[in-house]
Design a protein around this motif. Sequence first.
Motif, PDB file in Angstrom:
ATOM      1  N   PHE A   1     -29.884  30.326   1.407  1.00  0.00           N
ATOM      2  CA  PHE A   1     -28.641  30.007   0.542  1.00  0.00           C
ATOM      3  C   PHE A   1     -28.126  28.520   0.893  1.00  0.00           C
ATOM      4  N   SER A   2     -27.413  27.975  -0.053  1.00  0.00           N
ATOM      5  CA  SER A   2     -26.847  26.770  -0.055  1.00  0.00           C
ATOM      6  C   SER A   2     -25.538  26.901   0.970  1.00  0.00           C
ATOM      7  N   ARG A   3     -25.144  25.921   1.321  1.00  0.00           N
ATOM      8  CA  ARG A   3     -23.500  25.892   2.089  1.00  0.00           C
ATOM      9  C   ARG A   3     -22.364  26.300   1.133  1.00  0.00           C
ATOM     10  N   ASP A   4     -22.619  26.085  -0.144  1.00  0.00           N
ATOM     11  CA  ASP A   4     -21.582  26.569  -1.009  1.00  0.00           C
ATOM     12  C   ASP A   4     -21.709  28.198  -1.081  1.00  0.00           C
ATOM     13  N   ALA A   5     -22.730  28.975  -0.698  1.00  0.00           N
ATOM     14  CA  ALA A   5     -22.531  30.189  -0.863  1.00  0.00           C
ATOM     15  C   ALA A   5     -21.828  30.657   0.290  1.00  0.00           C
ATOM     16  N   VAL A   6     -22.017  30.108   1.476  1.00  0.00           N
ATOM     17  CA  VAL A   6     -21.101  30.587   2.765  1.00  0.00           C
ATOM     18  C   VAL A   6     -19.555  29.951   2.264  1.00  0.00           C
ATOM     19  N   ASP A   7     -19.417  29.069   1.989  1.00  0.00           N
ATOM     20  CA  ASP A   7     -18.052  28.757   1.637  1.00  0.00           C
ATOM     21  C   ASP A   7     -17.403  29.911   0.510  1.00  0.00           C
ATOM     22  N   GLU A   8     -18.321  30.188  -0.501  1.00  0.00           N
ATOM     23  CA  GLU A   8     -17.695  31.333  -1.159  1.00  0.00           C
ATOM     24  C   GLU A   8     -17.534  32.693  -0.519  1.00  0.00           C
ATOM     25  N   ILE A   9     -18.194  33.143   0.419  1.00  0.00           N
ATOM     26  CA  ILE A   9     -18.039  34.262   1.082  1.00  0.00           C
ATOM     27  C   ILE A   9     -16.664  33.995   2.054  1.00  0.00           C
ATOM     28  N   ILE A  10     -16.557  33.086   2.757  1.00  0.00           N
ATOM     29  CA  ILE A  10     -15.383  32.869   3.471  1.00  0.00           C
ATOM     30  C   ILE A  10     -14.166  32.706   2.713  1.00  0.00           C
ATOM     31  N   ARG A  11     -14.165  32.279   1.232  1.00  0.00           N
ATOM     32  CA  ARG A  11     -13.086  32.141   0.528  1.00  0.00           C
ATOM     33  C   ARG A  11     -12.648  33.648  -0.071  1.00  0.00           C
ATOM     34  N   GLU A  12     -13.756  34.545  -0.073  1.00  0.00           N
ATOM     35  CA  GLU A  12     -13.525  35.745  -0.572  1.00  0.00           C
ATOM     36  C   GLU A  12     -12.971  36.795   0.578  1.00  0.00           C
ATOM     37  N   VAL A  13     -13.347  36.472   1.729  1.00  0.00           N
ATOM     38  CA  VAL A  13     -12.621  37.132   2.915  1.00  0.00           C
ATOM     39  C   VAL A  13     -11.433  36.935   3.141  1.00  0.00           C
ATOM     40  N   LEU A  14     -11.171  35.506   2.970  1.00  0.00           N
ATOM     41  CA  LEU A  14      -9.746  35.209   3.228  1.00  0.00           C
ATOM     42  C   LEU A  14      -8.677  35.579   2.030  1.00  0.00           C
ATOM     43  N   GLU A  15      -9.104  35.586   0.713  1.00  0.00           N
ATOM     44  CA  GLU A  15      -8.293  36.097  -0.422  1.00  0.00           C
ATOM     45  C   GLU A  15      -7.887  37.676   0.151  1.00  0.00           C
ATOM     46  N   LYS A  16      -8.748  38.285   0.915  1.00  0.00           N
ATOM     47  CA  LYS A  16      -8.289  39.826   0.945  1.00  0.00           C
ATOM     48  C   LYS A  16      -7.062  39.864   1.851  1.00  0.00           C
ATOM     49  N   ARG A  17      -6.963  38.825   3.036  1.00  0.00           N
ATOM     50  CA  ARG A  17      -5.578  38.598   3.724  1.00  0.00           C
ATOM     51  C   ARG A  17      -4.385  38.200   3.145  1.00  0.00           C
ATOM     52  N   ARG A  18      -4.618  37.489   1.838  1.00  0.00           N
ATOM     53  CA  ARG A  18      -3.567  36.778   1.085  1.00  0.00           C
ATOM     54  C   ARG A  18      -2.813  37.686   0.103  1.00  0.00           C
ATOM     55  N   PRO A  19      -1.612  37.653  -0.270  1.00  0.00           N
ATOM     56  CA  PRO A  19      -1.042  38.391  -1.363  1.00  0.00           C
ATOM     57  C   PRO A  19      -1.788  38.082  -2.828  1.00  0.00           C
ATOM     58  N   GLU A  20      -1.775  39.058  -3.722  1.00  0.00           N
ATOM     59  CA  GLU A  20      -2.534  38.980  -4.862  1.00  0.00           C
ATOM     60  C   GLU A  20      -2.004  37.801  -5.680  1.00  0.00           C
ATOM     61  N   THR A  21      -2.995  36.874  -6.014  1.00  0.00           N
ATOM     62  CA  THR A  21      -2.583  35.624  -6.974  1.00  0.00           C
ATOM     63  C   THR A  21      -3.478  35.799  -8.159  1.00  0.00           C
ATOM     64  N   ILE A  22      -3.111  34.973  -9.016  1.00  0.00           N
ATOM     65  CA  ILE A  22      -3.878  34.742 -10.474  1.00  0.00           C
ATOM     66  C   ILE A  22      -5.263  34.259 -10.159  1.00  0.00           C
ATOM     67  N   PRO A  23      -6.153  35.013 -10.263  1.00  0.00           N
ATOM     68  CA  PRO A  23      -7.620  34.498  -9.757  1.00  0.00           C
ATOM     69  C   PRO A  23      -8.112  33.477 -10.711  1.00  0.00           C
ATOM     70  N   LEU A  24      -8.871  32.532 -10.473  1.00  0.00           N
ATOM     71  CA  LEU A  24      -9.327  31.531 -10.740  1.00  0.00           C
ATOM     72  C   LEU A  24     -11.087  31.271 -10.555  1.00  0.00           C
ATOM     73  N   LEU A  25     -11.650  31.012 -11.568  1.00  0.00           N
ATOM     74  CA  LEU A  25     -13.094  31.040 -11.201  1.00  0.00           C
ATOM     75  C   LEU A  25     -13.661  29.571 -10.578  1.00  0.00           C
ATOM     76  N   GLY A  26     -13.290  29.567  -9.487  1.00  0.00           N
ATOM     77  CA  GLY A  26     -13.453  28.594  -8.377  1.00  0.00           C
ATOM     78  C   GLY A  26     -14.883  28.343  -7.969  1.00  0.00           C
ATOM     79  N   PHE A  27     -15.975  28.820  -8.639  1.00  0.00           N
ATOM     80  CA  PHE A  27     -17.350  28.672  -7.948  1.00  0.00           C
ATOM     81  C   PHE A  27     -18.358  28.848  -9.209  1.00  0.00           C
ATOM     82  N   ASN A  28     -19.527  28.435  -8.978  1.00  0.00           N
ATOM     83  CA  ASN A  28     -20.458  28.397 -10.209  1.00  0.00           C
ATOM     84  C   ASN A  28     -21.208  29.878 -10.099  1.00  0.00           C
ATOM     85  N   PRO A  29     -20.881  30.390 -11.337  1.00  0.00           N
ATOM     86  CA  PRO A  29     -21.523  31.847 -11.149  1.00  0.00           C
ATOM     87  C   PRO A  29     -22.966  31.968 -11.333  1.00  0.00           C
ATOM     88  N   GLU A  30     -23.580  30.928 -11.522  1.00  0.00           N
ATOM     89  CA  GLU A  30     -25.121  30.852 -11.687  1.00  0.00           C
ATOM     90  C   GLU A  30     -25.625  30.841 -10.248  1.00  0.00           C
TER      91      GLU A  30
END
Length: 781
Positions: free
Chosen positions: A97-126
């Motif tokens: 996998f690319s470095r971006d895939a790791v960053d997406e997973i880290i961002r996902e894990v971090l989001e679980k620890r943060r208060p709910e916010t309006i979700p943005l599509l901050g990644f390439n779905p493809e």
Amino acid sequence: MDPHQQYILPKSLELYLKLANYPILSNTIRDRMREVLFTRGGMSEEEFEKEVLEKAIRSQRREGLVNPVAEEPPDVWQERLRRVRNQLTDFHFATRFSRDAVDEIIREVLEKRRPETIPLLGFNPELAPWDLLFKQAERYEAMPEPQRSAYVHHLKEIIVVIIKAMISDQLAYVGIAREFFTIQDLKEIRRRRYGRGRIGGKAAGMLLAYTILRRALVSLESSATLSFRIPESFFIGSDVNYEFYSLNDFHPYLSQKYKSREEQEREYPAIVERFQKARFPEYIVAHLRELLQNLGTRPLIVRSSSLLEDNFGMAFAGKYDSYFCPNQGSPDENLRSLLDAVKRVYASVLSPDALAYRKNKGLLDYDERMAVLIQAVEGERYDRYYFPFAAGVAFSRNPFRWTRRIRSQDGFLRIVAGLGTRAVNRVDRDYPRLVALSHPALRPERTVERIRKYSQHLIDVIDCHENTLKTLPIREVLGADYPFLRKLAVREKDKLLRLLPLNLSNLPPDSLVFTLDPLLKNKDLISCFRTMLKTIEKHYERPVDMEFALHVSPRRNGRSSIRDDPITLTILQCRPLSRRHETHVKLPADLPENRILFRTCGAVPHGTVSGIRWIALVEPRAYSAIQAPEIRFEIARAVGRLNRLLEKRRFLLMGPGRWGTSNPDLGVKVTYADIFNAAALVEIGYGNQKSAPELSFGTHFFQDLVEENIFPIPLLPDEPGSFLNETFLRESRNRLDDISPRDASLASILKVIDLEESKNELNIVLDAYREEGVAFFCPKQ
């Protein structure tokens, strides 16, 4: 050092250092990395854990432990496994996998620890892991409507990415599917998919039709007397086909499509035999074993679902195989039967008929991967047999209008009692019920004698005692105690057809005529078919067909009435169709007999064929006199050779009985590959012969003819108003020896006529409303 290792090592080390910045969350991050690795990284959990174990044991020995099991405490061993597992996680993830895939997973894990916010599509779905896509889409779908509308474009993007990766990448399909599938629909499909890759065209069409109807016809879905559903279904992803080829060293067969027709036909039986001896990845075997455990003894059908199948403009009707698994044996026998069926479906990709169809459609170079659709067979047990109450195929447009009262746009049914195989195939000495949905009581046949003749005489069932599929006389299967007999049959008495009496105990079985008339008097059912077909056609923006099965639930008192029992319609398959555009025709008047090749009366298609320069004729009486089956088989092969040799010459194909029949006694046993260049097919039936033309409308064979714009024309020369110019056919010179020298020995049965020798060409005019057709000679233009 190997250059590849020089590239990989810094990347895995970079990943390790990045995770060191999250000393507490790194375990959670690695758990997610492993989930992605197992779902999208081409590595199974079993393979990964096996490698962890091997490397952990190797590390013990490296550290001087002679007897690792006895010398290392359990808690230390578990810590060793944890560390090795983390090291291998970093290594394999970094290589896949690319470095971006790791960053997406880290961002996902971090989001679980943060208060709910309006979700943005901050990644390439493809490029994103599927788990991330599903989670983000679920968050969008869960939003209140006012907030959700601001993010609907992000949601649609994710849905499209998943549809293209998991279901179909055909843009015509995706453009419709994105408007109907929800992320919950896609989650359920994913749950039922085994292995990676798409689920193929047949599965895709069934799911989309059901989803369209579920969204558009809420009132019908909740009706007390009518409902619809799809069968219990599971999918083997198309990439498993790759794994199967790799595991069994079948890659040389990928070039089979470029061999000659003769080579394909000669080699195909050996290919099927070799596929039967092949093996599957162990995880697929485990999944199928679990599937059988969950479904118990319900019969199954294993159906092809290739990436090209049921596509827009390319139906592939009947080109690939499907197999019933009665599922009544021991667990090991049932599993073996299921695996064998999947192997046969895989082998059918290489069948000569399928390869000829692909070549003719310009699809030979396409990477045709086969997914597999496994469905529980719709039906119920009656005595020793298992079958649905009724089944068949429905069309949103009626290709066969035998009176002007019939409205083409209201649709058409081809329906039988029992398994629907007798409705979609040309079968031996039997007839499904043909139903014009605009006028279901109107029949092509007008007399009691002909209605009896063209009614259903045989039924396809699964014999649960013998664990096999059978074709049996319908009167032997459906006795007086069959609870729904009144819906399927009428009785003949005093040369009239009447409803069955209340007391069936003394009813002579021979008096039963299986017309399905009582069922077809159910106006709600007929309206349901029309509504469903119109709804799907509206969204597909083209005609469709839909294979179905019907289930009847008796009222609570256990007694069945003719009309009021609740009926469930199960959608088995749905695909877009090609169709002929109807044109105005005018039958020529006052033709002298010597200018007519044939005149036919009765059920004919509607249209014209002009400019025919050649005629290929299988002489009906000579064919009927053949005693040796191998000669009949050779006639069929010779017709196939003529089809190739006359490819660029417009020709008419004439012969006895039913073209495309599975029984050579009833006609020439040809397939699509043998006839697709013909301009029209004439099916000749004499009154003193057992082979007689049968209406092919609605069969897989008929769909082939529609796609190729080939007209099927029944001709009964002995019937009043019909005529065949046998003098012309007999006296014309046979050019078979010139066109196909290897078939010269068949010249007494097979004849090729060159109309240019008489400076003529042949035109055909068919008027479905007047039930007349004529083929006549005119000077060559």
